[in-house]
Design a protein around this motif. Structure first.
Motif, PDB file in Angstrom:
ATOM      1  N   VAL A  55      41.427  45.582  36.322  1.00 35.70           N
ATOM      2  CA  VAL A  55      40.670  44.727  37.242  1.00 35.70           C
ATOM      3  C   VAL A  55      39.189  45.100  37.218  1.00 35.70           C
ATOM      4  O   VAL A  55      38.309  44.229  37.194  1.00 35.70           O
ATOM      5  CB  VAL A  55      41.243  44.836  38.662  1.00 35.70           C
ATOM      6  N   CYS A  59      36.155  42.572  36.073  1.00 39.19           N
ATOM      7  CA  CYS A  59      35.028  42.261  36.966  1.00 39.19           C
ATOM      8  C   CYS A  59      33.696  42.614  36.310  1.00 39.19           C
ATOM      9  O   CYS A  59      32.735  41.841  36.389  1.00 39.19           O
ATOM     10  CB  CYS A  59      35.184  43.009  38.284  1.00 39.19           C
ATOM     11  N   SER A  62      32.877  40.090  33.623  1.00 37.44           N
ATOM     12  CA  SER A  62      32.534  38.790  34.199  1.00 37.44           C
ATOM     13  C   SER A  62      31.101  38.757  34.719  1.00 37.44           C
ATOM     14  O   SER A  62      30.319  37.854  34.381  1.00 37.44           O
ATOM     15  CB  SER A  62      33.515  38.451  35.321  1.00 37.44           C
ATOM     16  N   LEU A 178      31.312  36.085  41.705  1.00 36.55           N
ATOM     17  CA  LEU A 178      32.591  36.667  41.313  1.00 36.55           C
ATOM     18  C   LEU A 178      33.697  36.107  42.199  1.00 36.55           C
ATOM     19  O   LEU A 178      33.515  35.937  43.405  1.00 36.55           O
ATOM     20  CB  LEU A 178      32.533  38.188  41.433  1.00 36.55           C
ATOM     21  N   SER A 179      34.830  35.829  41.592  1.00 40.22           N
ATOM     22  CA  SER A 179      35.936  35.212  42.323  1.00 40.22           C
ATOM     23  C   SER A 179      36.370  36.075  43.505  1.00 40.22           C
ATOM     24  O   SER A 179      36.399  37.312  43.429  1.00 40.22           O
ATOM     25  CB  SER A 179      37.123  35.000  41.378  1.00 40.22           C
ATOM     26  N   LEU A 182      39.224  38.355  42.626  1.00 42.20           N
ATOM     27  CA  LEU A 182      38.864  39.614  41.979  1.00 42.20           C
ATOM     28  C   LEU A 182      38.306  40.612  42.986  1.00 42.20           C
ATOM     29  O   LEU A 182      38.576  41.816  42.895  1.00 42.20           O
ATOM     30  CB  LEU A 182      37.847  39.351  40.868  1.00 42.20           C
ATOM     31  N   TRP A 183      37.524  40.127  43.957  1.00 37.39           N
ATOM     32  CA  TRP A 183      37.030  41.035  44.997  1.00 37.39           C
ATOM     33  C   TRP A 183      38.191  41.619  45.795  1.00 37.39           C
ATOM     34  O   TRP A 183      38.176  42.803  46.170  1.00 37.39           O
ATOM     35  CB  TRP A 183      36.059  40.297  45.925  1.00 37.39           C
ATOM     36  N   LEU A 186      39.678  44.324  43.755  1.00 38.42           N
ATOM     37  CA  LEU A 186      38.816  45.511  43.738  1.00 38.42           C
ATOM     38  C   LEU A 186      39.027  46.368  44.977  1.00 38.42           C
ATOM     39  O   LEU A 186      39.164  47.596  44.888  1.00 38.42           O
ATOM     40  CB  LEU A 186      37.346  45.083  43.644  1.00 38.42           C
ATOM     41  N   ILE A 226      29.138  46.417  40.430  1.00 41.29           N
ATOM     42  CA  ILE A 226      29.609  45.035  40.288  1.00 41.29           C
ATOM     43  C   ILE A 226      28.929  44.138  41.316  1.00 41.29           C
ATOM     44  O   ILE A 226      28.546  43.002  41.015  1.00 41.29           O
ATOM     45  CB  ILE A 226      31.143  44.994  40.432  1.00 41.29           C
ATOM     46  N   HIS A 227      28.769  44.654  42.534  1.00 38.59           N
ATOM     47  CA  HIS A 227      28.111  43.864  43.582  1.00 38.59           C
ATOM     48  C   HIS A 227      26.665  43.535  43.200  1.00 38.59           C
ATOM     49  O   HIS A 227      26.194  42.404  43.425  1.00 38.59           O
ATOM     50  CB  HIS A 227      28.137  44.634  44.896  1.00 38.59           C
ATOM     51  N   ASP A 230      26.571  41.036  40.345  1.00 35.65           N
ATOM     52  CA  ASP A 230      27.055  39.717  40.757  1.00 35.65           C
ATOM     53  C   ASP A 230      25.916  38.828  41.231  1.00 35.65           C
ATOM     54  O   ASP A 230      26.101  37.621  41.395  1.00 35.65           O
ATOM     55  CB  ASP A 230      28.102  39.875  41.870  1.00 35.65           C
TER      56      ASP A 230
END
Length: 250
Positions: A55, A59, A62, A178-179, A182-183, A186, A226-227, A230
């Motif tokens: 995962v 992420c 993506s 981001l979907s 997916l969050w 996470l 990732i945040h 994004d």
């Protein structure tokens, strides 16, 4: 709504699994002398860690792909706008300055107005399209012109077309997120991965504490990364307006 539905499904599956374990325990109770099945707990912990790593990788790929696409769009848009500015030299004398002024006005609007809006994920508004149409109108030959001027005007319209396409891609990348599924993965996966480390003890408590701290800190760092990624035009790791300011300095 998607996030809520995902949480409901995940929670329902977890409840069903818990009920299955309870039923199994009631129907087949452990007898005296049976050894605890620590290998089952280790297997589940390993599988959770593997799935969570997948995962995390999905992420990261993506959000990084969206940021890379946004960067390419900005480079293409700024380069095509600069080529339009340079091609104005081949137009009739009366049209050169209007084209240059329109190109500079568009670049200034993108940097000064649209960039803060993209950082906040706000709609860009119609002003930029109006300025682009003004640039397209300024680049059209008003008379017949020479052969060289006609070729320059055609090439200029082609470059403006590249600006148009890149602008649409930049606007789409700024709104990409981001979907929520997916969050959810996470957050839940991170909690489970760290929580399972408390199921297994080590002979040295200090080593156990260090391992838990290291894993928790690394997971938190990855989620924060990732945040930030994004937001492809965010203030920290987002794409900057350097291509526009380099070609059209204020």
């Amino acid at each position: 709504m998607v996030l809520l539905e995902t949480l409901v499904v995940v929670f329902a599956v977890a409840v069903v699994a818990a009920l299955a374990v309870i039923v199994k325990t009631k129907l087949f109770p452990r007898r005296e002398g049976d050894l605890p099945r620590e290998d089952v707990a280790e297997y589940i912990s390993m599988m959770v860690s593997v799935f969570y790593a997948l995962v995390l990788g999905l992420c990261l790929v993506s959000v990084w792909d969206n940021r890379a696409t946004a960067d390419d769009r900005v480079q293409t848009e700024a380069s095509a706008l600069h080529q339009t500015y340079l091609l104005a030299e081949a137009l009739p004398a009366g049209q050169r300055q209007p084209v240059r002024d329109a190109a500079r006005a568009y670049a200034a609007h993108v940097v000064g107005v649209e960039w803060p809006r993209m950082a906040e994920r706000e709609p860009l508004g119609p002003e930029g399209w109006v300025l682009l149409d003004r640039l397209r109108t300024a680049g059209e030959l008003t008379g017949r012109g020479t052969m060289a001027q006609q070729i320059a005007a055609q090439e200029m319209l082609a470059q403006i077309g590249y600006v148009d396409d890149a602008r649409r891609g930049r606007e789409a990348a700024a709104q990409e997120r981001l979907s929520a599924v997916l969050w959810t993965g996470l957050i839940i996966g991170g909690v489970l991965t760290v929580g399972f480390m408390f199921l297994f003890g080590l002979e040295r408590n200090t080593t156990h504490v260090i391992l838990v701290m290291g894993l928790s800190g690394f997971i938190a760092f990855t989620v924060l990364l990732i945040h930030q990624l994004d937001a492809p035009f965010g203030p920290t790791l987002g794409v900057t307006a350097d291509p526009f300011t380099r070609y059209f300095p204020r």
